[in-house]
Design a protein around this motif. Sequence first.
Motif, PDB file in Angstrom:
ATOM      1  N   TYR A  17       0.789  -1.080  -0.104  1.00 44.44           N
ATOM      2  CA  TYR A  17      -0.265   0.066  -0.141  1.00 44.44           C
ATOM      3  C   TYR A  17       1.419   1.327  -0.050  1.00 44.44           C
ATOM      4  O   TYR A  17       1.656   1.323   0.431  1.00 44.44           O
ATOM      5  CB  TYR A  17      -1.263   0.186   1.795  1.00 44.44           C
ATOM      6  N   ALA A  26       1.175  -5.020   2.769  1.00 40.63           N
ATOM      7  CA  ALA A  26       0.610  -5.301   4.059  1.00 40.63           C
ATOM      8  C   ALA A  26       0.972  -6.633   4.149  1.00 40.63           C
ATOM      9  O   ALA A  26       0.526  -7.375   5.180  1.00 40.63           O
ATOM     10  CB  ALA A  26      -1.027  -3.831   3.495  1.00 40.63           C
ATOM     11  N   PRO A  45      -4.416 -10.814  14.567  1.00 38.42           N
ATOM     12  CA  PRO A  45      -4.164  -9.366  14.992  1.00 38.42           C
ATOM     13  C   PRO A  45      -4.578  -9.039  13.460  1.00 38.42           C
ATOM     14  O   PRO A  45      -4.483  -8.357  12.686  1.00 38.42           O
ATOM     15  CB  PRO A  45      -2.969  -9.342  15.208  1.00 38.42           C
ATOM     16  N   SER A  46      -5.672  -7.344  14.473  1.00 37.25           N
ATOM     17  CA  SER A  46      -5.781  -6.757  13.272  1.00 37.25           C
ATOM     18  C   SER A  46      -4.528  -5.507  13.017  1.00 37.25           C
ATOM     19  O   SER A  46      -3.482  -5.681  13.666  1.00 37.25           O
ATOM     20  CB  SER A  46      -6.149  -5.285  14.430  1.00 37.25           C
ATOM     21  N   GLY A  47      -5.154  -5.510  11.403  1.00 34.55           N
ATOM     22  CA  GLY A  47      -4.194  -5.392  10.472  1.00 34.55           C
ATOM     23  C   GLY A  47      -2.850  -6.301   9.999  1.00 34.55           C
ATOM     24  O   GLY A  47      -1.727  -5.763   9.605  1.00 34.55           O
ATOM     25  N   CYS A  48      -3.326  -7.251  10.119  1.00 33.44           N
ATOM     26  CA  CYS A  48      -2.300  -8.015   9.542  1.00 33.44           C
ATOM     27  C   CYS A  48      -2.735  -8.754   8.023  1.00 33.44           C
ATOM     28  O   CYS A  48      -2.127  -9.585   7.039  1.00 33.44           O
ATOM     29  CB  CYS A  48      -2.313  -9.413  10.179  1.00 33.44           C
ATOM     30  N   GLY A  49      -3.681  -7.970   7.375  1.00 35.07           N
ATOM     31  CA  GLY A  49      -4.070  -8.156   6.426  1.00 35.07           C
ATOM     32  C   GLY A  49      -5.254  -8.733   5.708  1.00 35.07           C
ATOM     33  O   GLY A  49      -5.611  -9.031   5.281  1.00 35.07           O
ATOM     34  N   LYS A  50      -6.371  -9.322   6.519  1.00 35.04           N
ATOM     35  CA  LYS A  50      -7.260 -10.218   6.843  1.00 35.04           C
ATOM     36  C   LYS A  50      -7.647  -9.999   5.729  1.00 35.04           C
ATOM     37  O   LYS A  50      -8.823 -10.474   4.567  1.00 35.04           O
ATOM     38  CB  LYS A  50      -8.355 -11.066   7.819  1.00 35.04           C
ATOM     39  N   SER A  51      -8.411  -8.594   6.160  1.00 36.04           N
ATOM     40  CA  SER A  51      -9.662  -7.749   4.722  1.00 36.04           C
ATOM     41  C   SER A  51      -9.215  -7.728   3.812  1.00 36.04           C
ATOM     42  O   SER A  51      -9.704  -7.682   2.056  1.00 36.04           O
ATOM     43  CB  SER A  51      -9.992  -6.842   5.422  1.00 36.04           C
ATOM     44  N   ARG A  55     -10.349  -9.356  -0.100  1.00 39.98           N
ATOM     45  CA  ARG A  55     -10.497  -8.203  -1.178  1.00 39.98           C
ATOM     46  C   ARG A  55      -9.986  -8.799  -2.348  1.00 39.98           C
ATOM     47  O   ARG A  55     -10.653  -8.849  -4.023  1.00 39.98           O
ATOM     48  CB  ARG A  55     -10.424  -7.152  -1.461  1.00 39.98           C
TER      49      ARG A  55
HETATM   50  P1  ADP Z   1      -7.082  -6.857   9.417  1.00 42.36           P
HETATM   51  O1  ADP Z   1      -8.006  -7.030   8.036  1.00 42.36           O
HETATM   52  O2  ADP Z   1      -6.035  -7.801   9.441  1.00 42.36           O
HETATM   53  O3  ADP Z   1      -7.273  -5.989  10.010  1.00 42.36           O
HETATM   54  P2  ADP Z   1      -6.460  -4.986   6.439  1.00 42.36           P
HETATM   55  O4  ADP Z   1      -6.628  -5.591   5.749  1.00 42.36           O
HETATM   56  O5  ADP Z   1      -7.549  -4.365   6.597  1.00 42.36           O
HETATM   57  O6  ADP Z   1      -5.968  -6.135   8.001  1.00 42.36           O
HETATM   58  O7  ADP Z   1      -5.585  -4.073   7.142  1.00 42.36           O
HETATM   59  C1  ADP Z   1      -4.175  -4.566   6.779  1.00 42.36           C
HETATM   60  C2  ADP Z   1      -2.713  -3.380   6.614  1.00 42.36           C
HETATM   61  O8  ADP Z   1      -2.600  -2.688   5.384  1.00 42.36           O
HETATM   62  C3  ADP Z   1      -2.949  -2.435   8.376  1.00 42.36           C
HETATM   63  O9  ADP Z   1      -1.481  -1.815   8.285  1.00 42.36           O
HETATM   64  C4  ADP Z   1      -4.295  -1.324   7.166  1.00 42.36           C
HETATM   65  O10 ADP Z   1      -3.633  -0.014   8.044  1.00 42.36           O
HETATM   66  C5  ADP Z   1      -3.639  -1.132   5.566  1.00 42.36           C
HETATM   67  N1  ADP Z   1      -4.180  -1.260   4.958  1.00 42.36           N
HETATM   68  C6  ADP Z   1      -5.010  -2.037   4.130  1.00 42.36           C
HETATM   69  N2  ADP Z   1      -6.477  -0.918   3.137  1.00 42.36           N
HETATM   70  C7  ADP Z   1      -5.436  -0.465   2.985  1.00 42.36           C
HETATM   71  C8  ADP Z   1      -5.702   0.589   1.264  1.00 42.36           C
HETATM   72  N3  ADP Z   1      -6.673   1.125   1.740  1.00 42.36           N
HETATM   73  N4  ADP Z   1      -4.642   1.876   2.247  1.00 42.36           N
HETATM   74  C9  ADP Z   1      -3.269   2.022   2.479  1.00 42.36           C
HETATM   75  N5  ADP Z   1      -3.062   0.974   3.555  1.00 42.36           N
HETATM   76  C10 ADP Z   1      -4.286   0.317   3.707  1.00 42.36           C
END
Ligand code: ADP
Length: 450
Positions: A17, A26, A45-51, A55
Motif C-alpha cells: 500500500y 501489508a 491480529p488487527s492489521g495483519c491483512g485479513k480484509s 478483497r
Molecule cells: P485486517 O483486516 O487484518 O485488520 P487489513 O487488510 O484491513 O487488516 O489491513 C492490513 C494493513 O494494511 C493495515 O496496516 C491497514 O492499515 C493497511 N491498509 C488496508 N487497506 C489499505 C488501503 N486501502 N490503503 C492503505 N493501507 C491500507
Amino acid sequence: MNGESPLLRLMNVSQIYGTGQRSFKAVALVNLTVTEGEFLALLGPSGCGKSTLLRIITGLQKPSEGQVLYRGLPLKGVNPQASMVFQTFALFPWLTVLENVEVPLKARGIPSKMRTARALDLLDRVGLDGFETAYPRELSGGMRQKVGFARAMAIEPELLCLDEPFSALDVLSAEALRGELLELWTSGNIPTRALLMVTHSIEEAVYMADRIVIMEKDPGRVVKDLKVPLPHPRIRKDPKFLDVVDRVYAILAGQTQPEHVELGTAPGEPGRTRALPHIVINELAGLLEHVVELPNDRADIYRLAEELKVNSDHLLRLVEATELLGFATITQGDFILTSLGETFGEASILARKEMFATRIRRLPIFQWLIAMLKAAENHQLEWDVVQTALELEFPPEEAQRQLDTAVNWGRYAELLAYDDNAELIYLELAGSVPTPSPEGRDNGSPQVVI
Ligand code: ADP
Ligand code: MG
C-alpha cells in the motif's frame, strides 16, 4: 461435502500500500488453497491483512504481486462466483428487506418474477419470513445481518467470503446466526462450495471451521494452517473442542520451552511445582496495554520499570507472569509481546477473561486445584484444606500466598469463586464454559476477540 478439487489458489500474493517512501507491505507472499467442501477460518491480529486478502480473493482488489487462480484460471476483475458478507451490512435504507435481497439479482439482469421468488426463498431460509416488506430501520442488528447473508447468497455464490460477520452482533444474535449458517452449510442445501471467514474469535473459528489459517502481522503473512478434526455439531465444553482451542492459543502464544519445564508439575507430583508470580491482573493488563502501543510491540525491560512507575522486583514478577501465560517472550533484555499478548492488550474485558481462563487452565497448579474441587462434595473446599495440601510443595507462608494468587486469578477468570465468610473455595459453574445470559451481560459467553 468432501470435494477434492481446489476452488481457489493464492500463489505468492503480496500487497503493497502507498507509494515511494510511504509504501509498506501489508501482505507478504501468501500461499493458500481453498478446496471444494471446505470451511476455512482466517485468524490473526488487527492489521495483519485479513480484509485485504478477502478483497483480493473476491477480485475487488488486484494484488501488487502474485497470482489468484479460480478453478485453475487466473482471476480477472471481480469474481462473479464469489460474494462477501461484511461486519455490518450496508443495506439500502430506502429499500424493503425483499428489495435489498433482490439488488444483486437485478444487477445480473434476472427477470423480476424469478428474482422475487428467489429472494423470498432465501429470506425464508434465513428465518426472515414475514419481514419481507419491512425496512432495515425496523430490524434488529441480528436481523439486518440475516438480510446481509440472504443478499450475499442470492447470487448462489460458489465461494462465500465473510469478514467478521458476527462481531457487531450481541452475544445471542451472533450465536443464533452462527447456528443458522452452519445448518445451511452442513445440510448441503446451498450451492456454496466453500466458505472463507475472517474472525477475531478463536472459539468461533474452532466452532465453525474445518481449517484455521493463522496470520501474523508486520508484514501480514500466514504462519500456520491447521485442521479442526471435529464433526458437527460441535460442543464447546467437549474436551476435544477445548483441546483444539488450546492448540490455537499455543500457536498464538509461541512456546519457548518444553511444557513440563515451562509449567512445572502439579503439587504432590514428582518434579517442581512452578510457583505463581504474585501479581494482580490489572497490572498485567496495564503492562500489555502499554507495550501494545510501542513500536514492534517490544520494550526494553529496564525502561519499562520507569515508564510504568513500578519497582524492578515487581516488574520482574509481572514479566514472569506474562511469560508463564504466553503473552510475551524475553530476548536479550527486551520484552516482546506474542500475538496472544498483543491480542490481550487490545481485547475487551470479556474477551480478556476468556483468554486468561484458557491460559491458566493449562497451569498444573490450576489443573490440580480444579480436579480437587470437582472431586469434592458440592465442588467446594475449605481454604485451610487446600493450603495444607499446598504446604507439601511450599513453605506455609508461601503456600498461603500461592493460594491467594491462585484464587485471585481464578476469580478473575471466572473459574473459581471464594466465600470470604465461610472461607470456602468453590468451582464457578462446575468449571464449565459460561453460557450466554438473556441480558448478554458480564456472564455472557465471551468470544475471544483478537
Ligand atoms: P485486517 O483486516 O487484518 O485488520 P487489513 O487488510 O484491513 O487488516 O489491513 C492490513 C494493513 O494494511 C493495515 O496496516 C491497514 O492499515 C493497511 N491498509 C488496508 N487497506 C489499505 C488501503 N486501502 N490503503 C492503505 N493501507 C491500507
Ligand atoms: Mg479487517
